[in-house]
Enzyme design. Structure first.
Site, mmCIF file in Angstrom:
data_model
loop_
_atom_site.group_PDB
_atom_site.id
_atom_site.type_symbol
_atom_site.label_atom_id
_atom_site.label_comp_id
_atom_site.label_asym_id
_atom_site.label_seq_id
_atom_site.Cartn_x
_atom_site.Cartn_y
_atom_site.Cartn_z
ATOM 1 N N PRO A 1 0.798 -1.230 0.000
ATOM 2 C CA PRO A 1 0.000 0.000 0.000
ATOM 3 C C PRO A 1 0.831 1.281 0.000
ATOM 4 C CG PRO A 1 -0.987 -1.610 1.464
ATOM 5 C CD PRO A 1 0.314 -2.197 1.011
ATOM 6 N N CYS A 2 0.352 2.251 -0.793
ATOM 7 C CA CYS A 2 1.058 3.520 -0.968
ATOM 8 C C CYS A 2 0.687 4.612 0.031
ATOM 9 C CB CYS A 2 0.796 4.053 -2.382
ATOM 10 S SG CYS A 2 1.363 2.962 -3.703
ATOM 11 N N PRO A 3 -0.548 4.640 0.571
ATOM 12 C CA PRO A 3 -0.937 5.778 1.421
ATOM 13 C C PRO A 3 0.013 6.115 2.568
ATOM 14 C CG PRO A 3 -2.876 4.512 0.840
ATOM 15 C CD PRO A 3 -1.697 3.738 0.331
#
Length: 412
Positions: free
Chosen positions: A77-79
């Site tokens: 995940p990037c967030p």
């Protein structure tokens, strides 16, 4: 012929998967949380083993069962690292980067490939990156980070991706980062056939106006509303190309639309901008918003193909070996990690060649967001001691578990 197998975690809807497939890797397993993305993977590769659920849940898959695969890969995940977010890093329940690195100890692959957003390359995460490199050295791997531009590989989009590649010492000298392969087409050149497929008479004139490459496609998350083409700056860039970025269309424009109409893009058009094409065919399942998120959050297949091919050549020990330079990202972290007990600010500044106390405090502040840092003050003297890494690496008592369950329905 030797088979090169891959276990892919946080596989999404298949951008990286398709690129690795084209490079020559065979999927032993793909693990993904989102049901819609899993359905897309199954629709395109019915013979693959797909594990649906939280990648860190041992009931979903057991890393030990895949010990010795050629490649462990993932688009975690990037967030936690996104410039558009809060950049919580190790304190974000969605952060699985450190956990993924830790799986190398169990899976013991010949190579590791993890990709993420450009935010992870920034000074905010210097200590985090240094910890990752040092941990991989402890596990017997040689690792490098590199920021690659998707547009250097024919993708008509400004999409930088920060990529970590680690290999066992026998293979690392043979790994060479892929060189830019070809210039991208413009948005107009890329989409003119799709824009004209509904017999809209303005398609050719629109294509001439859309003579730039696209801003970064933002898939977003389930925490937000429906699909659109990104923040205000991106919407302005789309408007200059004659695109209405406030949502997506169900179909291309028709003869009933004016010649000077500003069309919205369809999911098929967005997929084309992300690198899916006749060379990288793929079908997306689910409702429009879900399809858009699957497409927008993906690793462009041509970039994954280029990096995967470079890794495969290294595993075959092809080409000329090179000397791999070790990069130092955070000397403050490295000095504190090696220190026994507390280290005064004066000693620390001398060790890292800093002469600005304010700059040291700033770096300690950044470091303390991802690590526990103890601070002692005695009169005018301040001393520091590096404590535990805050990130989730599999601890049973980590706060990630409760936060994940609390926000499960909104995590994508």
């Amino acid at each position: 012929m030797t088979t090169f197998d891959v276990v892919e975690i946080c596989a999404g809807a298949g951008g990286q998967a398709l690129g690795l497939d084209k490079a020559g890797f065979e999927h032993a397993l793909a693990v993904e949380l989102d049901e819609n993305a899993c359905n897309t993977l199954r629709a395109n590769r019915s013979g693959w083993k797909i594990a649906e659920g939280d990648v860190a849940d041992p009931s979903v898959w057991r890393p030990h069962d895949y010990q010795g695969v050629s490649l462990l890969a993932g688009g975690v995940p990037c967030p936690p690292f996104s410039i558009a977010g809060k950049q919580l890093g190790a304190n974000d329940e969605r952060d699985l980067f450190a956990w993924a690195v830790e799986q190398v100890a169990v899976v013991q692959p010949d190579a590791l490939l993890l990709e993420n957003v450009r935010g992870l390359s920034m000074p905010r995460f210097a200590g985090y990156r240094q910890h990752v490199l040092d941990r991989l050295v402890q596990l017997g791997y040689i690792a490098e980070w590199r920021l690659l531009q998707a547009s250097d590989f024919g993708v008509p989009q400004l999409r930088p991706r920060f990529i970590l590649v680690a290999l066992k010492p026998d293979y690392a000298p043979y790994f060479h980062w892929p060189e830019p392969s070809k210039a991208p087409l413009t948005v107009g050149e890329t989409l003119v056939d799709l824009m004209a497929s509904g017999e809209w008479p303005g398609a050719q004139a629109w294509a001439k106006k859309a003579n730039k490459i696209a801003p970064t496609i933002v898939g977003g998350s389930k925490k937000h509303g429906g699909a659109d083409l990104g923040p205000t700056r991106a919407k302005r860039a789309w408007a200059e190309m004659g695109v209405d970025a406030l949502g997506l269309a169900d179909a291309p424009p028709t003869p009933g639309h004016p010649v000077d109409f500003a069309p919205k893009l369809t999911c098929q058009m967005v997929a084309r901008i992300q690198g899916w094409s006749k060379d990288y065919p793929w079908e997306f399942t689910g409702r429009k918003t879900s399809r858009y998120r699957q497409i927008g959050n993906a690793f462009p297949p041509p970039v994954a193909h280029a990096v995967g091919s470079a890794i495969l050549r290294a595993l075959r020990q092809e080409g000329q070996p090179r000397h791999v330079e070790t990069t130092e990202y955070d000397p403050v972290y490295k000095v504190l990690r090696s220190a026994e007990g507390f280290m005064t600010s004066e000693r620390l500044m001398k060790a890292v060649a800093l002469d600005d106390a304010a700059e040291l405090e700033r770096r300690i502040g950044l470091l303390s967001r991802d690590f526990e840092v103890e601070i002692e003050s005695a009169g005018s003297k301040t001393a520091y001691k590096l404590g535990k890494f805050k990130a989730f690496v599999g601890q049973e008592d980590h706060g990630r578990h409760d936060l994940f369950l609390k926000h499960r329905a909104r995590i994508s």
